[in-house]
Write an enzyme that holds these catalytic residues in place. Structure first.
Site, short mmCIF file in Angstrom:
data_model
loop_
_atom_site.label_atom_id
_atom_site.label_comp_id
_atom_site.label_asym_id
_atom_site.label_seq_id
_atom_site.Cartn_x
_atom_site.Cartn_y
_atom_site.Cartn_z
N ASP A 152 0.83 -1.21 0.00
CA ASP A 152 0.00 0.00 0.00
C ASP A 152 0.86 1.25 0.00
OD1 ASP A 152 0.91 -0.64 2.55
OD2 ASP A 152 -0.83 0.17 3.58
N GLU A 189 3.34 0.29 8.16
CA GLU A 189 2.34 -0.54 7.48
C GLU A 189 3.06 -1.28 6.34
OE1 GLU A 189 -1.40 1.32 7.15
OE2 GLU A 189 -2.35 -0.55 6.55
N GLU A 237 -2.53 9.14 -0.89
CA GLU A 237 -3.59 8.27 -0.38
C GLU A 237 -4.94 8.98 -0.42
OE1 GLU A 237 -2.75 6.94 3.55
OE2 GLU A 237 -4.14 5.26 3.39
C1 BGC Z 1 -4.08 0.79 3.74
C2 BGC Z 1 -4.93 0.72 2.51
C3 BGC Z 1 -5.69 -0.55 2.63
C4 BGC Z 1 -6.60 -0.38 3.80
C5 BGC Z 1 -7.59 -1.44 4.02
C6 BGC Z 1 -4.97 0.92 4.91
O1 BGC Z 1 -4.33 1.07 6.10
O2 BGC Z 1 -3.12 1.76 3.66
O3 BGC Z 1 -4.36 1.06 1.35
O4 BGC Z 1 -6.29 -1.03 1.50
O5 BGC Z 1 -5.91 -0.09 4.98
O6 BGC Z 1 -8.76 -0.92 4.10
#
Ligand code: BGC
Length: 737
Positions: free
Chosen positions: A343, A349, A615
C-alpha cells in the site's frame, strides 16, 4: 536434528536465545579450502529474515532485501547464485553471511497489532562446487560456522539502521543448529530488489544546530548513501520524510510509529562511505544532523530500490499535468513494488493489501513487466488462504481478516488480469483450485446471492467521515464483486478447458446478477444508495438489466454533474469511473472529471506539487495543510489506477474483449479535453505496440505500429466503421465528427 527436506545443510541461528540484547545484525562465517581450480560453483541460500552473502570479501549478487517477504508461516524463498568466478583456487576461502531481522522478526504493522513471524532470524546455506577433476565439494551451514556481532547495532525495516563503524565484526561463538522449521522452501519467483536509480539532492537547506534538509525532488523508496570525513566517534543522524512542515522542518507525523531514522558513527578513517542494508524508507526529504561541515551534493545520494522488473510501457501527451500524473503513477508503482505490491513504503504498514493490488494491477502491467511479482504474491495469497477457502485481505498474511469484498477477491482478479494482459497461463493453473475454494466459500456463506460484507467498502470515499464509512452499501459492493469474480473464474475455467466448472460458474453468475438486480436496481434504473460507486460497479460488472441500462447511465452522469463534474468515489469506485464513462460513449465526461483542477480529482494533488500518488485527494492542501495523519501516505498507488485509462482511452492502446495477451489489439483513442497529441507504447508478449495521434481541428492523424503475429481493430472518432488490420505500421487520417 531434523533437516530441511531437499537440503544437506542445517538451519543455523544464534548460539543461544538470550545472547542478544540489541537487535543488530548477526554475522556468520565459514572458512574452507578449495583445491584445484573450480569448474563450477553455486551458492544456494535461504533465510528467515534477510541475508547478505559475502564471498572472499565480495558481495554475492547485486540484490538487496533478500530473499524478500514470503508468508513465513508456511514458506521461505531460496536464491541461487553462480559463484564459480568468486572462488579462490588452491587456498582458503571465506564465506560470510550477515543476517537481519527483515520481515521475519521485526514487529510489523501498528503497535496495537505488533506481529512478527519468529523471534530470531535463521539461515540455511549450501555452497557447492566441482574442482578441475570434476570432483564435487560442499560446504553447508552447521554448528561449525562462527557467529558474532558487528557494526550494525540495530536493524529495523520501519525504524531504520544504526551502524557503528568503529566496531569490527567479533566472531565470539559458533552457531547453533536448529530444528528445521515447518516451512516449504521455494526458489524465488520475482526478480530481486536492486538499486535501480541514484538521485543527487536538488536542494540542501541549513536548518540550524548542525542540521540540514536535503530535497531529492521526488518521493522515492530506498535509502541514502553518505560520504563523510569526520572525527572518530562523530554520530550522524538521518531522518526521512515525504513532506516538509510550513516552517521547513521534516513532516513525520504520517509515519505513525515508524521512526525512519538511520544513524552512523564515524570511524575517523579518511573519507567514509556508508549506506544501510537492513531497512528502507519512503522519502523525498532527508534531515541530516551531525556533519562537521555543510553537505555538498556529493555528501548524500538517494539510492532508489525496487524489484528489478523490466519496463513495459510509456504514455505521454500534450498536457503537462497528465504527464506529471503518469510520472506520479510510475513513481508510486516503483516505490511500492519492493518484492510485493504494498500500500505504501513509509509508515508502520507497508503491507501487501490485496484491494490496492487488484485495483492497480492492470495499470501496473501497462507500466512494467510485473507478472512475476504478481505470481509470487499469489503464492502468498494461497499460503494465507483460510481453511474454509477465503483468501486473505493482506498477503503475505499477518493481521486482520479474510474474505473482504474487493480485497480478498484479488485472489481471482489479479490472476485474471495478469493472464489477460500478458497471456501467462501459469498463474491460472497455479491458482485455479484456490480460486474455486474462495468462490465456494462465498457461495456457501451467501446462498441468496447477496454477499454480506462489513469491512472496508468503498474505502476513503470522498463523503466518508471514517475511511470505512463510505455511503455505498457494503453488501451491494460485496455482491457486485462476487458476480465479477465468478464471471472471471468462468472465463478462466474455459481457458483451462474445465468445461463443467465453467458451465456451473456461468449459471452462478446469472443467479447473482438476478439477485443483484432485484435487490439493488429499481425499475427506473436507480441503484440503491444513488452513489457514483454504486452505478459504476453495476455498469462495469454488467449487473444492470438491459432495459434500464440507459437510465442507470443517466443516473451515473447526474451524480457526477451534481458535484459539478467531480468524483465522489473511493478505492473501489475510482478506478472504474473513467473506463466506464468511456465504454458507454461518454468519454467527454471522463475527460471533464479527469482534468478537474479542483478537489477532488487527480490533478488536484499534481497541482499541489505531488511527485507520487497520494492516499487522499487532499493529503495536503494550501488552505488546510496536512490531512488526517491516521491515514496520510504520500506514496499510495491506489488512485493511480487511472493509468489504464491514460493508456487505453487517451492513448488508445488496448485489446479487444476476447483477446488474451494483446493478440488482437483495439486501437481506439478518444481525443478530448484540449489534448492535441498522445503517444503510447506497450511491450506486449508479441513485441512493442505503439500508438501516436495528433489532432488539428477536426483532423486526426494516427500512426499505429502493431507487433508481429497480432491483428488490430482501428476505431477512431469519425470512422464509419472499425477497420481490421494486421501487424505492421498503419497511418491514417480521419475527420472527427
Ligand atoms: C491501507 C490501505 C488498505 C486499507 C484497508 C490501509 O491502512 O493503507 O491502502 O487497503 O488499509 O482498508
Amino acid at each position: 536434528m531434523t533437516k530441511q527436506p531437499g537440503w544437506r545443510a542445517h538451519w543455523i541461528g544464534l548460539p543461544s536465545r538470550s545472547s542478544r540484547d540489541a537487535r543488530g545484525a548477526l554475522y556468520f562465517r565459514k572458512r574452507f579450502m578449495v583445491r584445484g581450480a573450480p569448474a563450477s560453483g553455486k551458492l544456494r541460500i535461504a533465510a528467515c529474515g534477510l541475508f547478505e552473502a559475502i564471498l572472499n570479501g565480495r558481495k554475492v549478487g547485486q540484490d538487496h532485501l533478500t530473499p524478500g517477504w514470503p508468508d513465513y508461516r508456511r514458506r521461505t524463498y531460496s536464491m541461487t547464485y553462480d559463484i564459480a568466478e568468486m572462488l579462490f583456487a588452491g587456498q582458503e576461502n571465506v564465506l560470510g553471511v550477515t543476517l537481519y531481522e527483515g520481515w521475519y522478526s521485526t514487529y510489523l504493522s501498528e503497535p496495537k497489532f505488533h506481529i512478527r513471524y519468529g523471534d530470531d532470524p535463521m539461515l540455511l546455506a549450501e555452497l557447492s562446487w566441482t574442482d578441475h577433476r570434476g570432483k564435487p565439494a560442499f560446504v553447508g551451514t552447521d554448528s561449525q560456522w562462527e557467529v558474532g556481532d558487528g557494526p550494525i547495532t540495530s536493524a529495523s525495516l520501519y525504524h531504520g539502521e544504526s551502524y557503528d563503524s568503529r566496531l569490527a565484526v567479533d566472531y565470539h561463538s559458533t552457531a547453533r543448529t536448529l530444528q528445521s522449521p515447518k516451512l516449504e522452501i521455494s526458489e524465488k519467483i520475482c526478480p530481486p530488489v536492486r538499486v535501480r536509480e541514484e538521485i543527487q539532492p536538488k536542494a540542501i537547506t541549513a536548518a540550524g544546530n548542525s542540521r540540514w534538509i536535503c530535497d531529492f525532488g521526488e518521493n522515492v523508496a530506498g535509502w541514502v548513501r553518505l560520504q563523510v570525513r569526520a572525527k572518530r566517534g562523530t554520530p550522524i543522524t538521518l531522518r526521512f520524510g515525504e513532506m516538509l512542515e510550513s516552517d521547513g522542518s521534516l513532516y513525520t507525523a504520517n509515519l505513525r510509529s515508524a521512526r525512519a531514522t538511520d544513524s552512523y558513527i564515524c570511524s575517523g578513517k579518511g573519507t567514509e562511505v556508508w549506506e544501510p542494508k537492513t531497512t528502507f524508507h519512503g522519502f523525498r526529504y532527508v534531515e541530516v544532523t551531525g556533519l562537521p561541515e555543510s553537505p555538498t551534493p556529493a555528501t548524500i545520494t538517494a539510492v532508489v530500490v525496487y524489484s528489478d522488473l523490466p519496463e513495459a510501457g510509456t504514455f505521454e501527451c500534450s498536457d503537462p499535468l497528465l504527464n506529471q500524473l503518469q510520472r506520479c503513477i510510475v513513481r508510486s508503482q516503483k516505490g511500492n513494488f519492493i518484492d510485493l505490491p504494498t500500500d505504501c513504503p513509509q509508515r508502520d504498514e507497508r503491507l501487501g493489501w490485496a484491494g490496492d493490488a487488484q485495483i492497480f494491477c492492470k495499470t501496473a502491467l501497462y507500466n512494467q513487466q510485473a507478472a512475476p511479482l504478481f505470481r509470487q504474491w499469489m503464492q502468498a495469497m494461497r499460503d494465507g488462504q483460510r481453511k474454509d477457502g477465503a483468501f486473505p485481505d493482506i498477503a503475505p498474511h499477518i493481521i486482520l481478516d479474510h474474505g473482504s469484498a474487493g480485497w480478498s477477491d484479488a485472489g481471482v482478479i489479479v490472476p485474471w488480469t495478469v493472464w489477460r494482459m500478458t497471456g501467462n497461463r501459469e498463474i491460472l493453473e497455479e491458482n485455479f483450485a484456490a480460486m474455486m475454494r474462495h468462490v465456494r466459500w462465498i457461495a456457501k456463506a451467501n446462498p441468496s446471492g447477496i454477499r454480506a460484507d462489513r469491512m472496508f467498502g468503498d474505502w476513503l470515499a470522498v463523503d466518508a467521515k471514517y475511511p470505512q464509512h463510505a455511503p455505498t452499501p457494503k453488501d451491494l459492493i460485496g455482491t457486485a464483486y462476487y458476480a465479477r469474480i465468478v464471471q472471471q473464474l468462468a472465463q478462466i475455467a474455459s481457458a483451462l478447458d474445465r468445461r463443467d466448472e465453467a458451465r456451473r460458474l456461468l449459471i452462478l453468475v446469472k443467479e447473482i446478477r438476478r439477485a443483484f438486480a432485484k435487490e439493488y436496481v429499481t425499475t427506473t434504473g436507480r441503484v440503491v444508495g444513488d452513489t457514483q460507486t454504486g452505478y459504476l460497479l453495476a455498469l462495469a460488472f454488467d449487473l444492470v438489466p438491459r432495459a434500464v441500462r440507459p437510465a442507470a447511465i443517466s443516473h451515473l452522469i447526474r451524480t457526477i454533474e451534481e458535484r459539478d463534474w467531480h468524483l465522489s468515489t473511493g478505492f473501489l469506485g475510482t478506478p472504474l469511473l473513467c473506463p466506464v464513462l468511456a465504454s458507454v460513449g461518454r468519454a467527454d465526461i471522463a475527460w471533464k472529471v479527469v482534468l478537474q483542477k479542483t478537489y477532488p480529482g487527480w490533478l488536484y494533488p499534481v497541482l499541489n506539487g505531488a511527485t507520487t500518488m497520494w492516499e487522499r485527494w487532499d493529503s495536503w492542501t494550501k488552505e488546510r495543510g496536512f490531512g488526517d495523519v491516521g491515514m496520510n501516505s504520500f506514496n499510495h498507488y491506489a488512485y493511480g489506477a487511472i493509468g489504464e485509462f491514460l493508456y487505453a482511452t487517451v492513448g488508445g492502446l488496448d485489446q479487444t474483449d476476447d483477446s488474451i495477451g494483446f493478440s488482437r489489439l483495439r486501437i481506439a483513442p478518444k481525443p478530448g479535453g484540449g489534448v492535441t497529441w498522445a503517444r503510447t507504447t506497450h511491450q506486449t508478449p508479441h513485441g512493442q505496440a505503439e500508438v501516436e495521434w495528433s489532432a488539428k481541428g477536426k483532423r486526426l492523424d494516427v500512426k499505429v505500429n502493431l507487433p508481429p503475429r497480432t491483428t488490430g481493430v482501428l476505431d477512431f472518432p469519425g470512422m464509419r466503421r472499425p477497420l481490421r488490420v494486421r501487424s505492421g505500421i498503419h497511418e491514417l487520417r480521419v475527420r472527427q465528427t
